[in-house]
Enzyme design. Structure first.
Site, mmCIF file in Angstrom:
data_model
loop_
_atom_site.group_PDB
_atom_site.id
_atom_site.type_symbol
_atom_site.label_atom_id
_atom_site.label_comp_id
_atom_site.label_asym_id
_atom_site.label_seq_id
_atom_site.Cartn_x
_atom_site.Cartn_y
_atom_site.Cartn_z
ATOM 1 N N HIS A 93 0.852 -1.198 0.000
ATOM 2 C CA HIS A 93 0.000 0.000 0.000
ATOM 3 C C HIS A 93 0.890 1.252 0.000
ATOM 4 O O HIS A 93 1.944 1.261 0.629
ATOM 5 C CB HIS A 93 -0.912 -0.010 1.239
ATOM 6 C CG HIS A 93 -1.984 1.030 1.154
ATOM 7 N ND1 HIS A 93 -1.737 2.343 1.462
ATOM 8 C CD2 HIS A 93 -3.281 0.961 0.770
ATOM 9 C CE1 HIS A 93 -2.856 3.043 1.280
ATOM 10 N NE2 HIS A 93 -3.806 2.219 0.854
ATOM 11 N N GLU A 165 -3.734 1.578 -7.464
ATOM 12 C CA GLU A 165 -4.111 2.715 -6.621
ATOM 13 C C GLU A 165 -3.188 3.895 -6.923
ATOM 14 O O GLU A 165 -2.106 4.006 -6.312
ATOM 15 C CB GLU A 165 -3.984 2.345 -5.140
ATOM 16 C CG GLU A 165 -4.917 1.243 -4.700
ATOM 17 C CD GLU A 165 -5.319 1.406 -3.241
ATOM 18 O OE1 GLU A 165 -6.520 1.432 -2.976
ATOM 19 O OE2 GLU A 165 -4.431 1.526 -2.368
HETATM 20 C C1 PEP Z 1 -6.684 3.205 0.085
HETATM 21 O O1 PEP Z 1 -5.976 3.832 0.854
HETATM 22 O O2 PEP Z 1 -6.465 2.004 -0.178
HETATM 23 C C2 PEP Z 1 -7.793 3.902 -0.524
HETATM 24 C C3 PEP Z 1 -8.260 3.454 -1.653
HETATM 25 O O3 PEP Z 1 -8.251 4.983 0.171
HETATM 26 P P1 PEP Z 1 -9.452 5.973 -0.249
HETATM 27 O O4 PEP Z 1 -10.580 5.116 -0.772
HETATM 28 O O5 PEP Z 1 -9.805 6.671 1.012
HETATM 29 O O6 PEP Z 1 -8.905 6.861 -1.308
#
Ligand code: PEP
Length: 256
Positions: A93, A165
């Site tokens: 992450h 992400e």
């Molecule tokens: C995350 O940190 O994995 C994430 C997707 O956070 P958010 O949905 O708050 O952007």
């Protein structure tokens, strides 16, 4: 392939609060066979929640663990200790990459340790805003993917989930922006291409690819229809029970 809706609770909720949330979530949740609902509580809550969860309805994920199974590693929790408590683990992450300074080598060892202990890794990859601005997105994605999967055999790849992400889209990032479906689709194609190059088409096609970054009930439908996306990793919105349940229901509607 199932659709995955994964809630990352990060450093939120006491054990008691987590247990109440889980109780309500289980009550609200039908048994959707084609939607894999997962929540990732703090490590301290995994043991009590593992006794409470109905695994026909949903699963638990760890947010992190250490790659060695035991030894002189003060403060760490191993994947072997999480065996039987968590079915998934979030690895790589961006908050661990950038705040806790985990590099691809460390992430690679964690992916391998998770698989060794029968826990499916959700490998998070994504570029920062400046990497995107400098045109480095493709290189970063490829490097994080190749690095994270370096010890994963062909036979184990079907236990791995990839979460794209983009760091600039994560809600906790200062001035976070929403990723557009086209931006996501382009990176998903790159992930698929890289996986196919390493593992061959048939094996690569078994890997679910999730999107994460400021997902909520208003944009979940659009993100779930991006070609190649098999689910969502939800941070902030997963802390609000109604929001999370709405996202799960949207996933069910999109599927059918
Ligand atoms: C995350 O940190 O994995 C994430 C997707 O956070 P958010 O949905 O708050 O952007």
């Amino acid at each position: 392939m199932k659709t995955y809706i994964v809630g990352n609770w990060k450093l939120n909720f006491t054990v008691g609060e987590a247990s109440i949330y889980l109780h309500k979530l289980l009550k609200a949740l039908p048994n959707y066979r084609d939607i894999e609902v997962v929540v990732a509580p703090s490590a301290i809550a995994l043991q009590p929640l593992s006794l409470q969860v109905d695994r026909h309805k949903m699963k638990l994920a760890a947010q992190n663990a250490f790659y060695r199974d035991y030894g002189a590693f003060t403060g760490e929790t191993s994947f072997s200790q999480l065996r039987g408590l968590a079915d998934y683990v979030i690895v790589g992450h961006s908050e661990r990459r950038y705040i806790l300074k985990e590099d691809d080598k460390m992430i690679q060892k964690k992916v391998a340790a998770a698989l060794r202990n029968k826990i499916s890794p959700i490998l998070c990859i994504g570029e920062t805003e400046s990497e995107r601005a400098f045109g480095e997105t493709a290189d970063i994605i490829r490097d994080q993917l190749v690095g994270g999967l370096a010890e994963v055999s062909d036979d184990d790849l079907d236990k791995v989930i990839i979460a794209y992400e983009p760091v600039w889209a994560i809600s906790s990032t200062k001035a976070a922006k929403m990723a557009s479906p086209d931006e996501i689709a382009e990176v998903v194609r790159l992930i698929q291409k890289t996986l196919k190059e390493i593992y061959g088409v048939k094996t690569a096609e078994k890997v679910p690819i999730l999107f994460g970054g400021s997902v909520n009930s208003s944009n979940a439908g659009a993100y779930l229809t991006v070609p190649g996306i098999n689910g969502l990793l939800v941070g902030g919105a997963s802390l609000i029970l109604n929001e999370f349940v709405d996202i799960i229901e949207i996933a069910k509607r999109v599927r059918s």
